[in-house]
Enzyme design. Structure first.
Site, PDB file in Angstrom:
ATOM      1  N   SER A   1     -11.162  -1.293  -1.021  1.00  0.00           N
ATOM      2  CA  SER A   1     -10.114  -0.765  -0.252  1.00  0.00           C
ATOM      3  C   SER A   1     -10.195  -1.065   1.275  1.00  0.00           C
ATOM      4  CB  SER A   1      -9.526   0.351  -0.441  1.00  0.00           C
ATOM      5  OG  SER A   1      -8.505   0.668  -1.453  1.00  0.00           O
TER       6      SER A   1
ATOM      7  N   HIS B   1      -3.983   6.246   3.256  1.00  0.00           N
ATOM      8  CA  HIS B   1      -4.506   4.801   2.707  1.00  0.00           C
ATOM      9  C   HIS B   1      -3.982   3.469   3.478  1.00  0.00           C
ATOM     10  CE1 HIS B   1      -5.713   1.671  -0.387  1.00  0.00           C
ATOM     11  NE2 HIS B   1      -6.797   2.447  -0.306  1.00  0.00           N
TER      12      HIS B   1
ATOM     13  N   ASP C   1       0.969  -1.108   0.034  1.00  0.00           N
ATOM     14  CA  ASP C   1      -0.125  -0.078  -0.194  1.00  0.00           C
ATOM     15  C   ASP C   1       1.150   1.151  -0.082  1.00  0.00           C
ATOM     16  OD1 ASP C   1      -2.187   1.822   0.762  1.00  0.00           O
ATOM     17  OD2 ASP C   1      -3.181   0.001   1.064  1.00  0.00           O
TER      18      ASP C   1
END
Ligand code: NAG
Ligand code: NAG
Length: 385
Positions: free
Chosen positions: A333, A178, A147
């Site tokens: 996600s 994120h 990520d």
């Protein structure tokens, strides 16, 4: 001076040494999406020795091309190719394909311009404060997060997060948020499904949540080697996707065949995900998103290759900026690391299994209660067992 002389000599010799073999003029596999200029991923034929191939190829480059990665999980490598080195490489009989280095991106679905403080936290918590401990909490299992990195000092991680490696010209920080959000959805002390599992940051995405396929495969390669060298069962989780790409698929497939479990996001375009990588790898656990009514999230991709659905709307998890920062996000996600956490708990409770067997367990324990999916898409909601 010596280098210059040898380069000139080689340039003269190349036409004789590398006379095109009839039929060898490998086309370059183009990507339908954005690519990194001059960057390529090379797949070698089965049985070809990467080291011997590279030895002969690299010494014959004349235009300043350079090797970026040698992969183990995939019989190939990544290279910056310039000028006539491209045509030189295309004559190699060792090569299956030369692919452009595609750009992939994160699979959340949010307005990254808004900070937490500007958006009232509303909605329900799919991940209420966890009371699980020990094997009910994923103890003993590692999760590799491919990520944007992880904010290791966030209090959700309690020291269970560590930095693994960075692929791409980035600093070792989560400058997007994120990666921190997804990691805490898997293992956060209150936001996570497996609050005693460890998480390892493999940064392959930049601050805008984008990354090159060559770097992402570098990350898969690193996770696979770390898993093989270690003694802990492990899951790799990827809340990212791009246009279908053979090299990514093969790296993921080989890692799965070697015993590393994968959760991957279906992505967020409300379309069939069959043309996305790594989403369409059948052996990976591909995850769609539902809302708090167990109804298909309007953005979630669908299709026969989605394995399970999981919560992906208004998901509260950790964020960057301060050790207690949080944010609600929507996306596959968010649903993907939730399933990674579920798998970590199952491994911890019942022992490790092959990826095929664990995927079968995941589906056999899931609840067939999701509504709003098109025909042919699973209605199974991932559930702990
Ligand atoms: C890496 O990034 C830094 C800072 O953005 C930049 O100055 C440098 O040129 C980059 N290096 C490469 C090899 O791209
Ligand atoms: C997530 O989706 C819900 C429902 O559509 C919406 O109310 C909320 O604003 C979305 N959140 C973000 C961060 O986009």
């Amino acid at each position: 001076m010596l280098a210059l002389v040898s380069a000139v000599t080689l340039a003269v010799l190349i036409p004789t040494l590398a006379a095109p073999t009839p039929g060898v003029n490998i086309p370059i596999t183009k990507s339908a999406g954005p690519v990194q200029p001059n960057s390529y991923i090379i797949k070698l034929k089965n049985g070809v020795s990467k080291n011997s191939h590279l030895q002969s190829i690299l010494s014959n480059f004349v235009a300043g091309s350079s090797l970026r990665y040698k992969y183990d999980v995939f019989n190939g490598y990544a290279v910056m190719l310039k000028g006539r080195d491209v045509d030189f490489l295309r004559q190699s009989k060792d090569i299956t394909y030369i692919a452009e280095d595609r750009i992939a991106s994160i699979d959340d679905f949010s307005d990254h311009g808004l900070e937490v403080s500007e958006r009232p936290n509303q909605g329900f918590d799919v991940s209420p404060r966890s009371v699980a401990t020990g094997t009910d909490a994923g103890a003993g299992v590692d999760i590799y997060s491919l990520d944007s990195g992880i904010y290791l000092d966030h209090e959700q991680f309690e020291g269970r997060a560590r930095w693994g490696a960075t692929f791409g010209n980035y600093s070792d920080i989560d400058d997007n948020g994120h990666g921190t959000h997804t990691a805490a959805t898997a293992v956060g002390k209150t936001y996570g499904q497996a609050p005693e599992a460890n998480v390892i940051a493999i940064k392959v995405l930049n601050r805008k949540g984008r990354g090159q396929t060559s770097d992402i495969i570098g990350g898969i390669n690193w996770a696979y080697n770390a898993f093989k060298q270690g003694s802990r069962p492990a899951i790799a989780t990827m809340s990212l996707s791009g246009i279908a790409d053979d090299a990514t698929d093969e790296a993921v497939n080989n890692a799965i065949a070697g015993g590393l479990h994968f959760t991957v996001s279906a992505s967020n375009s409300d379309m069939d995900m069959s043309n996305l990588s790594p989403a369409h790898v059948p052996a990976a656990n591909t995850v769609g998103a539902v809302d708090d009514n167990n109804e298909k999230a309007d953005f979630s991709n669908y299709g026969p290759l989605v394995d399970v659905q999981a919560p992906g709307v208004n998901i509260l998890s950790a964020w960057i900026g301060s050790p207690d920062a949080s944010k609600r996000l929507n996306g596959t996600s968010q649903s993907t690391p939730y399933v990674a956490g579920i798998l970590a708990v199952a491994i911890s409770k019942y022992g490790n299994k092959s990826p095929t067997d664990l995927s079968a367990d995941l589906k056999s324990h899931a609840s067939p209660i999701v509504t709003g999916e098109p025909e042919g898409t699973t209605n199974l909601l991932a559930t702990k067992w």
